[in-house]
Enzyme design. Structure first.
Site, PDB file in Angstrom:
ATOM      1  N   CYS A 282     -29.927 -27.816  74.572  1.00 55.13           N
ATOM      2  CA  CYS A 282     -31.041 -28.717  74.291  1.00 55.13           C
ATOM      3  C   CYS A 282     -31.950 -28.117  73.221  1.00 55.13           C
ATOM      4  O   CYS A 282     -31.557 -28.023  72.058  1.00 55.13           O
ATOM      5  CB  CYS A 282     -31.789 -29.047  75.581  1.00 55.13           C
ATOM      6  SG  CYS A 282     -32.860 -30.498  75.417  1.00 55.13           S
ATOM      7  N   HIS A 366     -27.408 -31.451  78.599  1.00 56.03           N
ATOM      8  CA  HIS A 366     -27.556 -30.498  79.706  1.00 56.03           C
ATOM      9  C   HIS A 366     -26.276 -30.473  80.527  1.00 56.03           C
ATOM     10  O   HIS A 366     -26.092 -31.309  81.416  1.00 56.03           O
ATOM     11  CB  HIS A 366     -28.726 -30.892  80.608  1.00 56.03           C
ATOM     12  CG  HIS A 366     -30.057 -30.564  80.045  1.00 56.03           C
ATOM     13  ND1 HIS A 366     -30.684 -29.356  80.241  1.00 56.03           N
ATOM     14  CD2 HIS A 366     -30.882 -31.296  79.246  1.00 56.03           C
ATOM     15  CE1 HIS A 366     -31.849 -29.353  79.617  1.00 56.03           C
ATOM     16  NE2 HIS A 366     -31.989 -30.518  78.997  1.00 56.03           N
ATOM     17  N   GLU A 368     -25.520 -28.523  82.816  1.00 53.86           N
ATOM     18  CA  GLU A 368     -25.822 -28.028  84.165  1.00 53.86           C
ATOM     19  C   GLU A 368     -26.786 -28.933  84.909  1.00 53.86           C
ATOM     20  O   GLU A 368     -27.262 -28.577  85.983  1.00 53.86           O
ATOM     21  CB  GLU A 368     -26.453 -26.640  84.058  1.00 53.86           C
ATOM     22  CG  GLU A 368     -27.964 -26.591  83.813  1.00 53.86           C
ATOM     23  CD  GLU A 368     -28.489 -27.327  82.581  1.00 53.86           C
ATOM     24  OE1 GLU A 368     -29.659 -27.737  82.605  1.00 53.86           O
ATOM     25  OE2 GLU A 368     -27.738 -27.520  81.609  1.00 53.86           O
TER      26      GLU A 368
END
Length: 1468
Positions: A282, A366, A368
């Protein structure tokens, strides 16, 4: 209200909030406030500035949006949302509360992404005040108070999202009433270094591993789980490559250009000859880009939410990702040694970069994310290997040869468990194939379907879907591909059998989509369990066993017994002990060769996911659904909500990830459905099953999300990659995405059990419902009450008066078809939510929502005496809770108008020019404008007995013809199983109620050129007069003439006036005069209510007792409309006439004759067209009657007449001024599309008269499809009230050939050896030739003792009766059966599958549906035949026709050549 810096138009809060004093807010103390702003003194109150999000200039509000449907705790604690007003697009928030913070792995928070809420404020549509989840410690409201974060409820979040999308991100503020907006300055976070604010603070010397720019706990967690020793350093920490082996750059908020210190520190360790590995996420991706000299830029809106599709360069695989960013990297500015790693499939922005030979890479999304998918979490440990494989050419692509001709297998007649959803899915598949210029051949004997219409498939065969017939078609047509997954279990089972027989291999026919091996893995329980164990997934403790009783004792009672290779829970049930087990297993083996015994998980939640996967392993979950009813009730019987409401983010994604893992492991290509059992008290789950085909849930998911699953699945079966396909709603984004819903969908099933004798109304693991509805709303209550009204137009909503609670509510009552109304009555009676949860195991959250409705109803009643005292807010709240005008009419008369919202699959994040619409009372503006005139067509609503797919065919045909004529069209319907509710069929689709209130709302907004009511069956006709009174433009026959036909009294009087014969009749005035009339004309007499469909409450009375009972039922159904009693004529022939007229002049007539005698409802009768037994004289008289009635009623459009013929006399029974269920049958058989003709007439076009339709030399026979095997205990009898659930029709050179094919299409099997006869009190002389023919054909004939005695006593047939063996009844008394020791009973024979056919002709007089006080031998015989899956014939005329067919087949010397539909219509 929300004020925008560059826009004078404010977004008001929803007009639903109760009256409360406003909160007084001190500007300086805003960050310290402990409240959730949710109560306003009046509707347009202003709100104080809470926060704003960063921007590159001072005239844009930067607001964070999240399109996820779960994950609000994770999103609020995400540091990337620092100083942002976070808006959640899904309208129902807070459902599962907030868990207590606790340490998880590695000392990190188990539930949150950081130590506090970083968002400055929260905006939602509706906050759940009563959260329900086992992990919940507090409500969202309480948590926000504790954290000092203001929140705002009641905002039209869709409107707000569209504003931000269109205007770009803007500065903004929330202002409270009483405060001048000018006194509150805008706060521009773009002028601050937000990374500095969210990063950790320096506390001593730290080792370098991860740079904290606003790091999320789950990033640390993902690194630690993979064995890393993670040291977190602040954003400006001076880096030294000697201190680490790899560098991780975290996400964070704000403009990356403010992080100059971070960029310089990274440059020192990354821009060297041999750098240590670097991975950025990000903001970390943007920082790494700045490090290497690339440029970043501010996006207009940014990418938010949980469903952003990203394509990996090299493999072209598409992954679903979570994102929250407003800046992007310009790929054109990348240095030479760098390349794009991922690209956003929607807006083509760069989503990742990678160095060509150094270990440096970063991604914008993202991988995760907590609160969203983790499809690429493997980037933390395996992504570099994936990139290496891709560069070496290991992309996983396979050669795929596109077929030139594809065979599509349909599903046959509609039955319980397999209904109109397969017309929808098959039609979509054919459309998809035609777009690819592939020739299509369809086999489907269901003549009422859209898919069997001309212009869709290239060739249609109306033949049984059996291996024998399909093999013949394959031999004739030589297709090179076949689709097995679009025709339900019928097509699937046929395809599996064709594979086993080697037919597909012999003729080189490739199965497109999911391979047969994968289908067998999901259908065979033993193999399925083994496949799940291979990937460490678990199914419910279960055994597939021949010795089912032993399996049950190993698993422990209670257990669920199910049939393998069955649909809709056929043959299933719960057994609590050995005795119940033996009964269930005996019946289950009648339907299958394998019985499944599952450990009972009653009370667990049932969750479903619809999954799509292509041949290149791209995989997405399109929709998840939650059953309101707990496990133990078949999903087809349950109320279903989409998306799920009571799962938290972890559970949602845990089941999502499991679904993808399972589907990949099974190798499914196309669409499938996976069902779970989820423990309501923990995260434990079991996989129940996988359906490797399109299903009822698939149709529901398609309509709930706007994602055309069947269409996409057909394309994937051709080898087209999922990312290449476009989202058909936006027409710009990829189909490789997971839809975001900013609304709630509720599905409610419909039962018609009142039409059956002795059937249980208890619901369980076996499906009994005949149809379903889908309602859309911005709150659960709104959608829920809509759905209840859709199921039954006489229901006003969540009504406590339908099933009053007279005593203690017991569990058996709340497991009935009326359970929802039992709950309404229980809440009214003061039952607590907790008590009802104990009784039903329905989640507390749903029960609290139902209680909201019940409580508000009481509030409305408080204003009964003085409606003027009702505040407008109470009225608005009632409409938002789904109350209809009818429900609240007695309380207050205030005008309230709904808004129109779009279903766009992306929660307004992307522009979508969708025509898929619904009405809601939540919000501040409509999504559409009303400019162009349209023609409005009203659909047929829910499938029920009497109104099914045939009326959908008519509505679709009307829409198609209107569009050909150049008209813009509007369709109003709410049935998710239909083709008419495909949004690509019309110009505007209103997926909403067909009620006077809703149709008028749409009419007033759209101001159409007119409304067509005559194409949707009975439901639109019922509101014709109400619309007419409001001066609506009704196209076609005037509603006053419609009323003259529907009103039994007016119609009978009209026939008398114009001198057309009818059975003697009388209008009901009182019971005494009715009895007197019946005694005068003589019993039997027919009781006929007005404005009903499928003969509802119609019955034949044979005595005064019958008459009084039936009159009560008829008055209850017909209510304010008249009930007529007429003489019932026995042993008469019934004739159906379908016609089209223009201003009373009849221009087309189609005549069909019934095989059965009058007294069997036309929907249950076997129809033949052109008629074979009507002479020319009779035909001329029929034409005369049709012309006279058409003229008298001034019909313009379609109409239907039913007549009876006896003793050379014709009498009219009834007239329907609308299409009938036989319109598709006669149109396709006789070669003239009556619906297209009627549509042109209705719109005033001149058409050429057709006259009497005689066809092209072929004979069509339509046969009913019954579902008695689904309805435990139901008596198999026919009468004047309809009981069939569907129909099939086939063609032949004569009626015998056509009838045989049609019977086989219903699942009937030709008897091979043994036939049981039980002929009641019928004249032996009429049946003797039939019995004699059966004996001559070589059948072994068995008869009940009474039947054999009748045959034996008739001296004419002595030679025949000697060949008939007597069979005992297992339930007869000893005295009835002197030779009992010598004779085996019927039960013995049935258990051994000894009989191939049972012919049982009831002693009951024709037409009646009387329930005797004792169980008759005939009832038991019929019921046992059904329960043991033995073919059964119960009508004397059908018995005679079947025997004639058998004789005809025996005499044939050559096989029949099966012509396709097009060839037959040409006469070739």
């Amino acid at each position: 209200m929300i004020k925008f810096l560059n826009d004078n138009l404010s977004v008001p809060a929803s007009p639903a909030s109760p009256q409360y004093s406003p909160y007084k807010i001190n500007l300086e103390n805003v960050p310290k406030l402990l409240y959730l702003v949710k109560h306003f003194k009046q509707w347009h109150v202003a709100f104080k500035l809470v926060s704003c999000k960063h921007s590159s200039n001072n005239n844009h509000l930067k607001k964070g949006t999240d399109t996820g449907m779960v994950g609000y705790p994770e999103a609020l604690t995400d540091p990337s949302y620092k100083s942002q007003i976070l808006t959640l697009t899904y309208p129902l928030i807070g459902n599962y509360g907030v868990p207590e913070d606790e340490d998880g792995e590695f000392g990190l928070s188990k539930w949150f992404e950081s130590s506090k809420i970083h968002a400055a404020a929260l905006i939602v549509g509706e906050l759940s005040e009563n959260p329900s989840h086992w992990s919940s410690a507090k409500s969202l409201d309480q948590w926000l108070r504790e954290q000092g974060i203001p929140g705002l409820e009641g905002v039209d979040t869709r409107c707000l999202t569209k504003k931000i999308r269109e205007k770009g991100t803007m500065l903004g503020k929330l202002v409270v009433e009483g405060t001048s907006a000018s006194d509150v300055p805008f706060d521009n976070p773009d002028t601050r270094n937000l990374v500095k604010e969210v990063s950790m603070k320096v506390k001593g010397t730290l080792r370098i591993t991860a740079i904290d720019c606003g790091i999320k706990y789950n990033q640390i967690r993902c690194l630690c789980q993979r064995g890393a020793r993670v040291t977190v350093v602040p954003w400006d920490y001076p880096l030294d490559s000697n201190e680490f082996d790899g560098l991780f750059i975290s996400n964070g908020p704000g403009n990356p250009e403010y992080c100059k210190e971070t960029v310089e520190n990274i440059r020192k360790v990354a821009c060297v000859e041999n750098p240590k590995p670097v991975f950025g996420i990000c903001l970390g991706h943007q920082l790494l880009s700045l490090v290497i000299g690339a440029k970043t830029y501010k996006m207009k809106y940014g990418n938010r939410g949980h469903n952003q599709p990203c394509i990996h360069k090299g493999t072209n695989r598409c992954f679903i990702t979570s994102q929250n960013h407003g800046f992007a990297v310009d790929p054109k500015t990348l240095p030479e040694d760098w390349d794009v790693l991922f690209t956003n499939a929607n807006d083509q922005t760069s989503e990742g970069i990678v160095h060509n030979h150094k270990p440096l890479f970063s991604v914008q999304f993202h991988p995760e994310h907590m609160a969203g998918p983790t499809d690429l979490v493997g980037l933390f440990d395996v992504f570099l290997d994936t990139v290496k494989d891709a560069k070496e050419g290991k992309t996983g692509k396979s050669a795929f040869v596109r077929p030139r001709k594809v065979l599509v297998l349909g599903s046959g007649g509609l039955s319980i468990g397999q209904a109109g959803e397969f017309d929808y899915s098959g039609s979509q598949a054919i459309k998809a194939l035609k777009e690819e210029n592939i020739q299509t051949v369809l086999i489907n004997p269901n003549i009422a379907t859209v898919q069997t219409s001309k212009g869709l498939a290239d060739k249609v065969y109306f033949l049984p879907i059996t291996p024998e017939y399909v093999t013949q078609v394959i031999k004739n047509e030589r297709p090179d591909g076949v689709l097995l997954t679009f025709g339900g279990q019928t097509a699937l089972n046929c395809g599996v059998e064709l594979t086993k027989q080697g037919v597909l291999e012999k003729y080189k026919v490739r199965v497109l989509g999911t391979p047969v091996a994968s289908i067998e893995m999901t259908e065979d329980r033993k193999i399925f369990v083994e496949k799940m164990e291979e990937i460490n997934e678990h199914v419910a403790p279960s055994e597939a066993a021949m010795s089912a009783v032993a399996a049950a004792e190993r698993l422990g009672y209670p257990v669920l017994v199910r049939s393998a290779f069955a649909l809709g829970g056929l043959g299933s049930g719960f057994a609590n002990n050995r005795e119940e087990m033996i009964t269930l297993v005996t019946q289950a083996f009648a339907h299958t060769s394998q019985v499944l015994v599952d450990k009972s998980l009653k009370g667990w939640k049932e969750i479903e996911y619809e999954v799509v996967r292509d041949a290149y392993d791209n995989c997405v979950t399109v929709c998840n659904m939650e059953n309101i009813d707990p496990l133990g009730i078949h999903t087809g019987e349950s109320i279903v909500v989409a998306p799920s409401q009571t799962l938290n983010d972890y559970e949602y994604n845990m089941l999502r990830n499991t679904a993808i893992k399972v589907i990949r492991h099974l190798g499914i290509v196309g669409e499938c459905n996976i069902q779970y059992a989820l423990n309501p008290e923990s995260e434990q789950y079991y996989i129940i099953e996988v359906n490797a085909r399109l299903s009822r849930s698939s149709a529901l998911a398609s309509k709930a999300t706007g994602y055309p699953l069947a269409y996409v699945a057909a394309k994937l079966g051709l080898g087209i990659p999922l990312p290449v396909l476009k989202n058909s709603v936006t027409n710009s984004t990829t189909a490789n995405f997971e839809p975001s819903l900013d609304y709630c969908v509720v599905k409610v099933p419909r039962w018609d059990l009142s039409k059956f004798l002795r059937v249980s109304t208890k619901i369980g693991s076996s499906m009994k419902s005949v149809g379903e509805v889908m309602a859309i709303g911005r709150s659960f209550e709104e959608a829920f009450q809509k759905a209840l009204r859709m199921v039954d137009e006489n229901c006003v909503g969540f009504d406590h008066t339908i099933k009053p609670v007279s005593e203690e509510v017991c569990p058996s009552v709340v497991k009935s078809t009326n359970r929802i109304f039992v709950l309404a009555a229980a809440l009214r009676a003061g039952y607590t939510v907790e008590r009802l949860y104990e009784l039903t195991k329905i989640d507390h959250w749903f029960l609290h929502k139902m209680k909201n409705i019940a409580d508000h109803e009481k509030l409305l009643e408080a204003y009964n005496q003085d409606e003027s005292a009702m505040p407008p807010e109470v009225m608005r709240k009632a409409k938002q809770l789904g109350f209809s005008d009818k429900q609240i009419a007695q309380a207050v008369q205030i005008c309230s108008f709904p808004l129109v919202k779009q279903i766009d699959t992306v929660a307004a994040e992307w522009p979508a020019y969708t025509n898929y619409l619904y009405l809601t009372y939540h919000g501040s503006e409509s999504d559409v404008v009303f400019e162009q005139p349209h023609v409005m067509v009203i659909g047929s609503g829910v499938y029920r007995i009497g109104s099914s797919v045939e009326f959908d065919w008519c509505a679709v045909g009307c829409i198609i013809e209107l569009r050909k004529m150049g008209y813009k069209t509007i369709m109003v319907n709410y049935n998710p199983e239909t083709v008419s509710t495909d949004y690509d069929m019309c110009d505007r689709l209103y997926f909403d109620e067909i009620s006077f209130e809703v149709v008028m709302d749409i009419y007033e907004m759209e101001n159409p050129e007119g409304i067509i009511l005559s194409m949707g069956g009975q439901l639109p006709n019922n509101i014709a007069m109400s619309l007419h009174r409001q001066q609506c433009r009704i196209l076609g026959t005037s509603p006053e003439f419609i009323d003259s036909a529907e009103n039994r009294f007016k119609f009978s009087r009209m026939l008398d006036t114009i001198g057309i014969s009818q059975p003697r009749w009388k209008e009901l005035s009182d019971t005494e005069s009715a009895v007197g009339f019946c005694e005068t004309v003589g019993y039997p007499c027919l009781v006929r209510p007005s404005y009903v469909l499928s003969g509802a409450a119609m019955n034949v009375a044979y005595s005064d007792t019958d008459l009084e009972k039936y009159l009560r039922n008829a008055v209850a159904v017909s209510k304010e409309r008249p009930v007529v009693i007429s003489k019932f004529i026995q042993e008469a022939k019934e004739i159906d006439v379908d016609a089209v007229a223009c201003d009373g002049v009849v221009i087309a007539i189609a005549v069909s004759e019934h095989v059965e005698n009058a007294g069997v409802h036309s929907g249950d009768a076997t129809l033949v067209t052109p008629p074979q037994d009507i002479n020319q004289k009779t035909m001329e008289r029929i034409k005369m009657i049709v012309h006279a009635i058409g003229q008298e009623l001034q019909v313009t459009g379609p109409f239907n007449l039913q007549l009876i013929a006896k003793d050379d006399q014709l009498k009219v029974i009834e007239c329907n001024v609308r299409v009938s269920r036989s319109f598709p049958f006669v149109s396709k058989t006789l070669g003239v599309d009556l619906v297209a003709l009627a549509t042109r007439v209705i719109l005033g076009e001149e058409v050429e008269a057709v006259g009497l339709m005689k066809g092209n030399g072929i004979v069509g026979v339509k046969v009913p499809q019954f579902s008695f095997s689904r309805l435990a205990g139901a008596d198999v009898v026919l009468g004047v009230e309809m009981t069939s659930t569907g129909e099939v029709a086939c063609f032949g050179e004569n009626r015998y050939e056509a009838y045989l094919k049609a019977m086989l299409s219903t699942g009937f099997k030709i008897p091979k050896k043994n036939i049981l006869l039980s002929i009641g009190s019928f004249k032996v002389s009429e049946l003797l030739p039939t019995v004699q023919t059966l004996e001559s054909l070589g059948y072994n004939l068995y008869a009940s003792l009474g039947t054999r005695s009748l045959l034996f006593c008739n001296s004419v047939c002595l030679s025949v009766s000697c060949q008939v063996m007597a069979v005992d009844w297992p339930f007869e008394e000893e005295s009835d059966c002197p030779n009992k020791d010598k004779q085996r009973n019927i039960m013995d024979y049935l258990e051994e599958n000894h009989f191939d056919l049972v012919i049982n002709l009831s002693m009951r007089n024709s037409g009646g549906r009387r329930l005797s006080s004792f169980v008759t031998k005939g009832y038991r015989t019929r019921r046992m035949a059904i329960d043991y899956s033995v073919p059964l014939i119960i009508d004397i005329k059908c018995t005679k026709l079947f025997v004639q067919v058998s004789y005809f087949e025996a005499q044939k010397s050559a096989p029949i050549h099966h012509k396709n539909y097009s060839t037959q219509l040409r006469g070739g």
